[in-house]
Design a protein around this motif. Structure first.
Motif, PDB file in Angstrom:
ATOM      1  N   THR A   1      -4.145   7.902   8.411  1.00 35.76           N
ATOM      2  CA  THR A   1      -3.247   7.667   9.537  1.00 35.76           C
ATOM      3  C   THR A   1      -3.735   6.487  10.372  1.00 35.76           C
ATOM      4  O   THR A   1      -4.940   6.282  10.529  1.00 35.76           O
ATOM      5  CB  THR A   1      -3.206   8.931  10.421  1.00 35.76           C
ATOM      6  OG1 THR A   1      -2.890  10.055   9.597  1.00 35.76           O
ATOM      7  CG2 THR A   1      -2.179   8.805  11.525  1.00 35.76           C
ATOM      8  N   GLU A   2      -2.806   5.720  10.915  1.00 43.74           N
ATOM      9  CA  GLU A   2      -3.176   4.610  11.797  1.00 43.74           C
ATOM     10  C   GLU A   2      -4.086   5.101  12.916  1.00 43.74           C
ATOM     11  O   GLU A   2      -3.788   6.084  13.597  1.00 43.74           O
ATOM     12  CB  GLU A   2      -1.919   3.970  12.403  1.00 43.74           C
ATOM     13  CG  GLU A   2      -1.180   3.070  11.428  1.00 43.74           C
ATOM     14  CD  GLU A   2       0.021   2.394  12.098  1.00 43.74           C
ATOM     15  OE1 GLU A   2       0.566   2.977  13.061  1.00 43.74           O
ATOM     16  OE2 GLU A   2       0.417   1.294  11.649  1.00 43.74           O
TER      17      GLU A   2
ATOM     18  N   VAL B   1      -1.980   3.700   7.364  1.00 48.08           N
ATOM     19  CA  VAL B   1      -0.527   3.611   7.163  1.00 48.08           C
ATOM     20  C   VAL B   1       0.165   4.313   8.330  1.00 48.08           C
ATOM     21  O   VAL B   1      -0.398   5.228   8.945  1.00 48.08           O
ATOM     22  CB  VAL B   1      -0.094   4.260   5.832  1.00 48.08           C
ATOM     23  CG1 VAL B   1      -0.696   3.524   4.642  1.00 48.08           C
ATOM     24  CG2 VAL B   1      -0.473   5.739   5.784  1.00 48.08           C
ATOM     25  N   PRO B   2       1.400   3.898   8.661  1.00 48.29           N
ATOM     26  CA  PRO B   2       2.134   4.559   9.750  1.00 48.29           C
ATOM     27  C   PRO B   2       2.541   5.980   9.361  1.00 48.29           C
ATOM     28  O   PRO B   2       3.168   6.187   8.317  1.00 48.29           O
ATOM     29  CB  PRO B   2       3.370   3.666   9.929  1.00 48.29           C
ATOM     30  CG  PRO B   2       3.009   2.361   9.288  1.00 48.29           C
ATOM     31  CD  PRO B   2       2.103   2.702   8.155  1.00 48.29           C
ATOM     32  N   GLU B   3       2.177   6.948  10.142  1.00 47.83           N
ATOM     33  CA  GLU B   3       2.599   8.360  10.011  1.00 47.83           C
ATOM     34  C   GLU B   3       1.924   9.124  11.121  1.00 47.83           C
ATOM     35  O   GLU B   3       0.877   8.727  11.613  1.00 47.83           O
ATOM     36  CB  GLU B   3       2.230   8.944   8.637  1.00 47.83           C
ATOM     37  CG  GLU B   3       0.794   9.334   8.447  1.00 47.83           C
ATOM     38  CD  GLU B   3       0.465  10.746   8.966  1.00 47.83           C
ATOM     39  OE1 GLU B   3       1.336  11.618   8.969  1.00 47.83           O
ATOM     40  OE2 GLU B   3      -0.678  10.945   9.416  1.00 47.83           O
TER      41      GLU B   3
ATOM     42  N   THR C   1       6.087  11.063  13.432  1.00 47.33           N
ATOM     43  CA  THR C   1       6.395   9.825  12.711  1.00 47.33           C
ATOM     44  C   THR C   1       6.388  10.102  11.219  1.00 47.33           C
ATOM     45  O   THR C   1       5.337  10.417  10.648  1.00 47.33           O
ATOM     46  CB  THR C   1       5.352   8.732  13.017  1.00 47.33           C
ATOM     47  OG1 THR C   1       5.250   8.547  14.427  1.00 47.33           O
ATOM     48  CG2 THR C   1       5.715   7.431  12.333  1.00 47.33           C
TER      49      THR C   1
ATOM     50  N   VAL D   1       6.097   9.504   7.292  1.00 48.30           N
ATOM     51  CA  VAL D   1       5.192   8.602   6.593  1.00 48.30           C
ATOM     52  C   VAL D   1       5.959   7.418   6.001  1.00 48.30           C
ATOM     53  O   VAL D   1       7.072   7.569   5.485  1.00 48.30           O
ATOM     54  CB  VAL D   1       4.419   9.352   5.491  1.00 48.30           C
ATOM     55  CG1 VAL D   1       5.351   9.942   4.437  1.00 48.30           C
ATOM     56  CG2 VAL D   1       3.382   8.449   4.850  1.00 48.30           C
ATOM     57  N   ASP D   2       5.385   6.236   6.114  1.00 51.10           N
ATOM     58  CA  ASP D   2       5.952   5.021   5.531  1.00 51.10           C
ATOM     59  C   ASP D   2       5.467   4.928   4.083  1.00 51.10           C
ATOM     60  O   ASP D   2       4.354   4.475   3.805  1.00 51.10           O
ATOM     61  CB  ASP D   2       5.487   3.806   6.337  1.00 51.10           C
ATOM     62  CG  ASP D   2       6.129   2.510   5.871  1.00 51.10           C
ATOM     63  OD1 ASP D   2       6.572   2.450   4.704  1.00 51.10           O
ATOM     64  OD2 ASP D   2       6.164   1.546   6.665  1.00 51.10           O
ATOM     65  N   LEU D   3       6.299   5.349   3.139  1.00 47.81           N
ATOM     66  CA  LEU D   3       5.875   5.408   1.737  1.00 47.81           C
ATOM     67  C   LEU D   3       5.676   4.030   1.123  1.00 47.81           C
ATOM     68  O   LEU D   3       4.858   3.861   0.215  1.00 47.81           O
ATOM     69  CB  LEU D   3       6.886   6.218   0.922  1.00 47.81           C
ATOM     70  CG  LEU D   3       6.949   7.711   1.274  1.00 47.81           C
ATOM     71  CD1 LEU D   3       7.988   8.433   0.421  1.00 47.81           C
ATOM     72  CD2 LEU D   3       5.584   8.366   1.088  1.00 47.81           C
ATOM     73  N   ASP D   4       6.408   3.028   1.625  1.00 46.21           N
ATOM     74  CA  ASP D   4       6.177   1.670   1.127  1.00 46.21           C
ATOM     75  C   ASP D   4       4.769   1.205   1.493  1.00 46.21           C
ATOM     76  O   ASP D   4       4.073   0.573   0.684  1.00 46.21           O
ATOM     77  CB  ASP D   4       7.222   0.704   1.711  1.00 46.21           C
ATOM     78  CG  ASP D   4       8.607   0.922   1.120  1.00 46.21           C
ATOM     79  OD1 ASP D   4       8.678   1.429  -0.024  1.00 46.21           O
ATOM     80  OD2 ASP D   4       9.598   0.598   1.796  1.00 46.21           O
ATOM     81  N   ALA D   5       4.343   1.539   2.720  1.00 44.34           N
ATOM     82  CA  ALA D   5       2.988   1.182   3.144  1.00 44.34           C
ATOM     83  C   ALA D   5       1.944   1.948   2.331  1.00 44.34           C
ATOM     84  O   ALA D   5       0.881   1.412   1.990  1.00 44.34           O
ATOM     85  CB  ALA D   5       2.810   1.481   4.628  1.00 44.34           C
TER      86      ALA D   5
ATOM     87  N   ASN E   1       3.990  15.147   5.461  1.00 46.39           N
ATOM     88  CA  ASN E   1       3.733  13.712   5.296  1.00 46.39           C
ATOM     89  C   ASN E   1       2.706  13.452   4.200  1.00 46.39           C
ATOM     90  O   ASN E   1       2.864  12.553   3.371  1.00 46.39           O
ATOM     91  CB  ASN E   1       3.235  13.110   6.616  1.00 46.39           C
ATOM     92  CG  ASN E   1       4.377  12.638   7.505  1.00 46.39           C
ATOM     93  OD1 ASN E   1       5.537  12.677   7.112  1.00 46.39           O
ATOM     94  ND2 ASN E   1       4.043  12.206   8.714  1.00 46.39           N
TER      95      ASN E   1
END
Length: 684
Positions: free
Chosen positions: A80-81, A116-118, A128, A130-134, A163
């Motif tokens: 996580t960020e 990654v963003p989540e 938030t 989860v940004d799967l592309d990230a 997530n």
């Protein structure tokens, strides 16, 4: 059935013929760097046809050594960020008390810890997605950097794994091997650092341990083995190889745990419920305490500074005082033992394989306590006692102004003192009176130091098992199958949803029983043990609260809040001697153990048949005790009959170890072939 324990110096094999109850043992040098060579050689010494073998159980130090020596795989972390430095910050501790800086390096360098963003909140709310592309981009970057495994560590994944599960699924689609570890699968428990550390270390071990187990599995199959191959866990239970390859972090103390399991079974059978074990191998001395027939379990341990593993483990204290531990004099003129060890290669100086620095084994050889013509392991024809004496003179005697004999005695005195200190640590310092306990030495060198330990610690008697040099291998054969589960609840008892709690319990039971059903082992019984981590509101530390919950026809029966509160009150009062009036109670974690009790063989099968003391006596030899040489009787230990009594000084020899009975002590052979060593006249 075959048990195999791989240690730092020797690989031990215990072969049990279930039809006849007979047992055979083998001891061969451990092979480095690939331990599978010694594993297979040890089995081949005793078994010609592997198709006749039903079960092989392995206690391994592959994971332990990889952690201690920092020889795990190159791995990456996706987190996580804002949390990439949790592994490095730990609990804001440091390796040394004084000084502003530490020198701890986590197993994952910072450039391989990617954010990654989540975000999931502590109550399980998804803030938030989860940004799967990230996530995919991070995984590709880690692969490009040569990572063999990856750990996915998301905030509060124990409360809601949604997530993390999505991220894991995305990574597993593109990762070229199965080495993807997720914190919600490894340890769904509160406290970020412990969860992150355990999961990262699982990933760190997975390529090495998984590859090692796979090589052994393939080699056994190629030689005709069609039975079940299992691995000992750090909690003293066994698991299938598939589970071990997926969760290698559970093998962190595999080998030592097997020895404690065997020691507990042997001691209880012989009538000793309270035992302190001392496993002395070539590299270390491992101490554990068994009280009222039960091994002490710890919820977590630190394999080394900052390398925290949170999974149930038998409490074992380890010091670097094995037979191969090197004796050295520091700049201040103080004699030290270990932690550096000569291991199996090159081994002690007396092995004649190139080492020039004296070890504990060399001191025992120089003092006549080890037969130079019959070294254990079978690889050497004779020990070079003269070379050992010269090494002791050069590295200890000359620096301290001591004769060869006095220097050798000094080495043993320091080693014995360190071992006694480890025993005090697990007994006196934890509120146990060692006078209530028996001491059980095992491992290749433990029984050489029995008298010294009894004297230094004040323990009244020792019980030396029939085959002390291969006790851990025996433990592999008798260990139960066990699966542990944990889930954070984090709720006040007054607000507890007992229905949802029962669902979690049922899921644990179902998953555990499924693993037992998948095993080829036969079980005498199946048990389920439930335990809560609980505390009063405002307290940081929890107490373990056993809870009686009926499981009928594999279904968990109803549990009430009143049951939980009463169980907490009993456990808290037993721990602290008081309760807090009107204190609100909190349930932090649920722990479940599903256990398959494997059949235990009759230890009377190991007892000697017939024989006499006179026929077992083979020779005499001058042996040094304290400040005097004694003409000492030598006996073939395995030929001594039940009931035989041997007064010290005496030496009992057998292929896997040497048993030393000091002056003033008497050894008695019990109905199971164990030797009970007590001060003269103690029985009367």
């Amino acid at each position: 059935m075959i048990g195999v324990d791989v240690g730092g110096t020797f690989t031990d094999v215990f072969v049990l013929d279930e039809a006849t109850g007979s047992a055979e043992v083998a001891k061969v040098p451990t092979t480095r760097p690939d331990q599978s060579g010694g594993f297979l050689e040890g089995i081949a010494r005793q078994v010609d046809d592997l198709s006749s073998v039903a079960v092989v159980v392995h206690g391994t130090t592959a994971g332990t050594n990889a952690l201690l020596e920092r020889k795990g795989a190159k791995i990456g972390v996706i987190t996580t960020e804002g949390l990439r430095d949790v592994l490095e910050m730990r609990r804001r501790d440091r390796p040394r008390t004084w000084g502003l800086r530490g020198d701890f390096d986590p197993v994952v360098p910072r450039n391989l810890r990617l954010e990654v963003p989540e975000r999931t909140l502590a109550d399980g709310t998804l803030r938030t997605p989860v940004d799967l592309d990230a996530v995919r981009a991070a995984a590709e970057k880690l692969l490009g950097n040569g990572c063999q495994a990856v750990a996915i560590l998301f905030a509060n994944a124990y409360a809601n794994p949604e997530n993390e599960k999505k991220a894991v699924a995305a990574v597993r689609k593109l990762w070229p091997n199965p080495h993807v570890s997720a914190s919600s699968e490894i340890l769904p428990e509160i406290r970020e650092f412990e969860r992150f550390s355990t999961t990262a270390l699982n990933a760190y071990l997975q390529p090495e341990v998984s590859g090692y187990i796979k090589r052994l599995d393939s080699a056994l199959s190629e030689d005709g083995f069609e039975g079940e191959f299992m691995i000992v866990q750090s909690n003293g239970g066994v698991m299938g190889t598939e589970t071990a390859r997926r969760l290698p972090v559970r093998t962190a103390l595999s080998g030592p745990a097997a020895g404690v399991i065997a020691a507990g079974h042997i001691a209880q059978t012989a009538g000793f419920d309270n035992v302190i074990t001392g496993d002395m191998g070539g590299t270390s001395f491992d101490v554990a305490l068994i009280s009222d027939g039960k091994s002490m379990l710890s919820p977590q341990t630190s394999i080394d500074f900052g390398m925290v593993v949170r999974t149930p483990m038998i409490e074992i204290t380890t010091i670097g005082a094995g037979g191969g531990s090197i004796a050295w004099v520091d700049k201040g003129g103080l004699l030290n033992i270990g932690p550096e060890s000569a291991g199996s290669t090159p081994g002690p100086v007396a092995y004649g394989q190139g080492n020039t620095r004296p070890t504990v084994t060399d001191a025992n050889a120089v003092l006549g306590r080890i037969d130079p013509d019959s070294p254990i392991g079978g690889k050497l024809d004779r020990l070079d006692v003269q070379a050992a004496a010269e090494a002791i003179d050069a590295h200890v005697g000359a620096k301290l102004g001591l004769t060869t004999t006095a220097a050798a005695e000094a080495i043993l005195r320091v080693a014995n003192s360190r071992m006694a200190g480890a025993i005090r640590l697990v007994s006196i310092e934890r509120g146990f009176d060692p006078k209530r306990f028996a001491f059980m030495p095992f491992g290749g060198g433990g029984a050489l130091h029995t008298g010294a330990i009894l004297s230094e610690v004040g323990i009244g008697r020792a019980i030396v098992p029939r085959y002390p040099g291969v006790t851990s291998a025996m433990g592999c054969v008798i260990a139960d199958m066990r699966q542990d589960f944990v889930q954070t609840i984090n709720a006040l008892t007054t607000a507890l949803d007992v229905g949802a709690l029962a669902e979690v319990m049922q899921r644990h039971v179902d998953d555990g029983l499924a693993l037992l059903d998948a095993a080829q082992s036969r079980f005498d019984a199946r048990e389920t043990v439930f335990e809560f981590d609980m505390a009063y509101v405002g307290q940081t530390h929890t107490v373990s609260v056993p809870i009686e919950v009926e499981v009928q026809r594999n279904r968990v029966q109803a549990l009430t809040i009143s049951d939980i509160e009463k169980a907490f009150d009993a456990a808290y009062h037993a721990t602290y001697g008081r309760l807090l009036n009107n204190g609100a109670r909190r349930v932090m974690n649920l722990r479940t153990a599903v256990i398959g009790r494997r059949p235990k063989f009759d230890l009377t099968a190991l007892a000697p048949r017939g024989g006499s003391v006179d026929s077992a006596r083979t020779d005499t030899r001058r042996v040094h005790f304290g400040d005097t040489w004694h003409e000492t009787a030598i006996f073939d230990r395995l030929a001594l009959p039940v009931g035989a009594e041997i007064s010290g000084p005496a030496i009992l020899v057998q292929p896997d170890t040497t048993v030393l009975i000091d002056p003033g002590l008497t050894g008695r052979v019990d109905a199971f072939g164990n030797t009970i060593i007590e001060p003269d006249g103690a029985q009367a």
